[in-house]
Design a protein around this motif. Structure first.
Motif, mmCIF file in Angstrom:
data_model
loop_
_atom_site.group_PDB
_atom_site.id
_atom_site.type_symbol
_atom_site.label_atom_id
_atom_site.label_comp_id
_atom_site.label_asym_id
_atom_site.label_seq_id
_atom_site.Cartn_x
_atom_site.Cartn_y
_atom_site.Cartn_z
ATOM 1 N N ASN A 111 0.827 -1.200 0.000
ATOM 2 C CA ASN A 111 0.000 0.000 0.000
ATOM 3 C C ASN A 111 0.862 1.251 0.000
ATOM 4 O OD1 ASN A 111 -1.662 -2.111 1.967
ATOM 5 N ND2 ASN A 111 -2.944 -1.037 0.486
ATOM 6 N N PHE A 112 0.282 2.339 -0.518
ATOM 7 C CA PHE A 112 0.987 3.619 -0.577
ATOM 8 C C PHE A 112 0.127 4.703 0.059
ATOM 9 C CE2 PHE A 112 1.903 7.639 -2.826
ATOM 10 C CZ PHE A 112 3.204 7.821 -2.364
ATOM 11 N N GLY A 113 0.606 5.238 1.175
ATOM 12 C CA GLY A 113 -0.115 6.297 1.858
ATOM 13 C C GLY A 113 -1.389 5.802 2.525
ATOM 14 N N PHE A 114 -2.132 6.754 3.098
ATOM 15 C CA PHE A 114 -3.345 6.405 3.832
ATOM 16 C C PHE A 114 -4.444 7.429 3.559
ATOM 17 C CE2 PHE A 114 0.125 4.500 6.150
ATOM 18 C CZ PHE A 114 -0.355 3.241 6.451
ATOM 19 N N VAL A 115 -5.655 6.910 3.394
ATOM 20 C CA VAL A 115 -6.855 7.745 3.322
ATOM 21 C C VAL A 115 -7.885 7.077 4.212
ATOM 22 C CG1 VAL A 115 -8.692 8.689 1.891
ATOM 23 C CG2 VAL A 115 -6.366 8.498 0.970
ATOM 24 N N ALA A 116 -8.339 7.787 5.228
ATOM 25 C CA ALA A 116 -9.307 7.221 6.166
ATOM 26 C C ALA A 116 -10.387 8.246 6.438
ATOM 27 C CB ALA A 116 -8.615 6.816 7.461
ATOM 28 N N ALA A 117 -11.618 7.765 6.560
ATOM 29 C CA ALA A 117 -12.751 8.640 6.870
ATOM 30 C C ALA A 117 -13.905 7.763 7.324
ATOM 31 C CB ALA A 117 -13.156 9.466 5.647
ATOM 32 N N LEU A 118 -14.892 8.378 7.957
ATOM 33 C CA LEU A 118 -16.122 7.657 8.215
ATOM 34 C C LEU A 118 -16.616 7.071 6.891
ATOM 35 C CD1 LEU A 118 -17.917 10.104 10.662
ATOM 36 C CD2 LEU A 118 -16.705 7.983 11.225
ATOM 37 N N GLU A 119 -17.134 5.854 6.953
ATOM 38 C CA GLU A 119 -17.363 5.080 5.729
ATOM 39 C C GLU A 119 -18.164 5.849 4.683
ATOM 40 O OE1 GLU A 119 -18.550 0.561 4.364
ATOM 41 O OE2 GLU A 119 -18.758 1.173 6.465
ATOM 42 N N GLY A 120 -19.212 6.569 5.086
ATOM 43 C CA GLY A 120 -20.044 7.277 4.126
ATOM 44 C C GLY A 120 -19.381 8.475 3.480
ATOM 45 N N ALA A 121 -18.251 8.918 4.041
ATOM 46 C CA ALA A 121 -17.530 10.069 3.488
ATOM 47 C C ALA A 121 -16.221 9.678 2.834
ATOM 48 C CB ALA A 121 -17.266 11.101 4.588
ATOM 49 N N HIS A 122 -15.869 8.398 2.888
ATOM 50 C CA HIS A 122 -14.543 7.985 2.419
ATOM 51 C C HIS A 122 -14.343 8.278 0.934
ATOM 52 C CE1 HIS A 122 -11.336 5.288 1.003
ATOM 53 N NE2 HIS A 122 -10.819 5.458 2.215
ATOM 54 N N ALA A 123 -15.335 8.002 0.114
ATOM 55 C CA ALA A 123 -15.185 8.220 -1.332
ATOM 56 C C ALA A 123 -14.900 9.684 -1.629
ATOM 57 C CB ALA A 123 -16.444 7.757 -2.066
ATOM 58 N N ARG A 124 -15.552 10.578 -0.893
ATOM 59 C CA ARG A 124 -15.327 12.015 -1.100
ATOM 60 C C ARG A 124 -13.906 12.401 -0.703
ATOM 61 N NH1 ARG A 124 -17.260 16.354 2.763
ATOM 62 N NH2 ARG A 124 -18.458 14.681 3.732
ATOM 63 N N VAL A 125 -13.418 11.865 0.409
ATOM 64 C CA VAL A 125 -12.065 12.195 0.860
ATOM 65 C C VAL A 125 -11.031 11.611 -0.098
ATOM 66 C CG1 VAL A 125 -10.396 11.942 2.729
ATOM 67 C CG2 VAL A 125 -12.809 12.368 3.262
ATOM 68 N N LEU A 126 -11.228 10.372 -0.528
ATOM 69 C CA LEU A 126 -10.302 9.744 -1.471
ATOM 70 C C LEU A 126 -10.232 10.534 -2.766
ATOM 71 C CD1 LEU A 126 -8.473 7.342 -2.259
ATOM 72 C CD2 LEU A 126 -10.548 6.146 -3.019
ATOM 73 N N SER A 127 -11.370 10.970 -3.277
ATOM 74 C CA SER A 127 -11.389 11.757 -4.505
ATOM 75 C C SER A 127 -10.624 13.063 -4.338
ATOM 76 C CB SER A 127 -12.835 12.045 -4.913
ATOM 77 O OG SER A 127 -12.894 12.851 -6.083
ATOM 78 N N ALA A 128 -10.795 13.728 -3.194
ATOM 79 C CA ALA A 128 -10.079 14.983 -2.943
ATOM 80 C C ALA A 128 -8.572 14.756 -2.903
ATOM 81 C CB ALA A 128 -10.565 15.602 -1.638
ATOM 82 N N VAL A 129 -8.154 13.652 -2.291
ATOM 83 C CA VAL A 129 -6.721 13.338 -2.224
ATOM 84 C C VAL A 129 -6.166 13.105 -3.624
ATOM 85 C CG1 VAL A 129 -5.041 11.624 -1.440
ATOM 86 C CG2 VAL A 129 -6.831 12.413 0.130
ATOM 87 N N GLN A 130 -6.823 12.270 -4.398
ATOM 88 C CA GLN A 130 -6.331 11.951 -5.736
ATOM 89 C C GLN A 130 -6.342 13.177 -6.651
ATOM 90 O OE1 GLN A 130 -8.799 8.636 -6.905
ATOM 91 N NE2 GLN A 130 -7.507 7.139 -5.849
ATOM 92 N N ASP A 131 -7.370 14.007 -6.549
ATOM 93 C CA ASP A 131 -7.433 15.216 -7.371
ATOM 94 C C ASP A 131 -6.311 16.183 -7.000
ATOM 95 O OD1 ASP A 131 -9.629 14.240 -8.677
ATOM 96 O OD2 ASP A 131 -11.092 15.479 -7.589
#
Length: 353
Positions: A321-341
């Motif tokens: 794995n590379f790096g970490f993205v963690a959030a409450l499950e219902g918000a994880h997709a939004r946080v992951l998208s912000a990181v990748q963008d």
């Protein structure tokens, strides 16, 4: 304290309580026995003594279990003075009427350190230790943690984390210098939730179950990250990710990764993100295993920067794995998208490969 791993948890709690006695004594001393490891990170006499204590205690209770830990006996074998200092900390420890144990000799001390210091993740039962996570903060008298994790084949089964300077009723923001005279132990077992209790007291001291939280795309999130950790992260990227999400940065500022996971489990934060500046940089298993369970059992979802589930079995370095993205499950997709963008906007496409 009920459940299928009640005995394991009781032993871990006792070991953590005695570990904190060691760390508190070292904090109070002028000479913390600081040496530098090969990766230029510091290690103190407390790190070494605590890992030996944890290993000896768990081995006494569960003699067939294996170990993975951050420290080895390399520094002790090279320095009789350092060995004497670590042995002195252990020998002075009052373990009467407890399940805690110390190695029987200096030679056994070194051997036990190496059991964990050279150990690798396996398919059976093994324990993962970070004797002091946040050593730099510990040296300054700031927040640090003692991390104990039990693995039983399918993954993280039990987490017990001692937080000597954080009160059980602490609220955000929680920073490196947010300290208290009373400490906490947080623990979780897979499928049974996350709990927090005072540091002192017997194993059956009442613990407060922390709520399992939910989120959706409109939830206002609070972050936990590390301002001083930019030597490993892409400089300035965390600020830009927070701006994309419309959340305050850093929210909670903590050096120790174990503490970041604990603060997420406690509910003082809802998200964390970390993109290493080099694609060849990986997390270390003792900084994350077990402690991640505190957040997962409180409603969190954890992946890497690519959205991959964290592979706990990859090795001492979490090279799958590379790096970490963690959030409450219902918000994880939004946080992951912000990181990748944010990574793309910086032109760092090689980090997303």
């Amino acid at each position: 304290m009920d459940g299928p791993y009640a005995r394991e948890l009781a032993v871990a709690i006792s070991a953590i309580q005695h570990a904190v006695k060691i760390s508190s004594r070292v904090i109070a001393s002028k000479n913390k026995g600081i040496v530098e490891k090969d990766d230029h990170s510091p290690v103190t006499v407390a790190d070494l003594a605590i890992q030996a204590l944890l290993t000896a205690t768990i081995h006494s209770a569960f003699p067939d279990d294996l170990f993975v830990g951050e420290e080895s006996a390399e520094q002790l074998r090279a320095s009789p003075t350092l060995l004497d200092a670590v042995w002195g900390l252990l020998s002075d420890l009052d373990i009467a009427d407890s399940v805690a144990r110390i190695p029987a000799s200096k030679d056994k001390l070194c051997s036990m350190l190496d059991w964990a210091g050279t150990g690798q993740p396996s398919a059976g039962r093994y324990w993962i230790f970070d004797p002091i996570d946040g050593t730099k903060a510990f040296i300054r008298g700031e927040n640090y943690a003692v991390n104990v994790c039990l693995m039983t084949g399918p993954g993280q089964t039990l987490s017990a984390v001692g937080i000597p300077l954080l009160a059980p009723d602490a609220v955000a923001p929680i920073n490196n210098d947010t300290t208290s005279a009373s400490g906490s132990i947080m623990f979780a077992t897979r499928g049974h939730g996350t709990f927090i209790r005072p540091l002192d007291g017997p194993a059956d001291t009442p613990a407060r179950r922390l709520p399992r939280r939910t989120a959706d795309d409109t939830t206002q999130l609070t972050a936990v990250t590390c301002v001083e950790g930019t030597d490993s992260a892409v400089p300035g990227l965390n600020v830009k990710i927070a701006a994309r999400l419309g959340i305050a940065y850093p929210g909670n500022d903590l050096l120790a990764w174990v503490l970041r996971w604990a603060v997420l489990g406690l509910g003082a934060a809802d998200a964390t993100f970390w993109v290493y500046r080099k694609r060849t940089r990986y997390g270390k298993i003792w900084d994350h295993a077990g402690a991640m369970l505190l957040f997962e059992e409180a409603g969190g979802k954890i992946t890497d920067v690519h959205g991959k589930v964290i592979d706990i079995f990859a090795g001492r370095a979490m090279s799958s794995n590379f790096g970490f993205v963690a959030a409450l499950e219902g918000a994880h997709a939004r946080v992951l998208s912000a990181v990748q963008d944010a990574v793309r906007e910086e032109g760092l496409l090689e980090l997303l490969v």
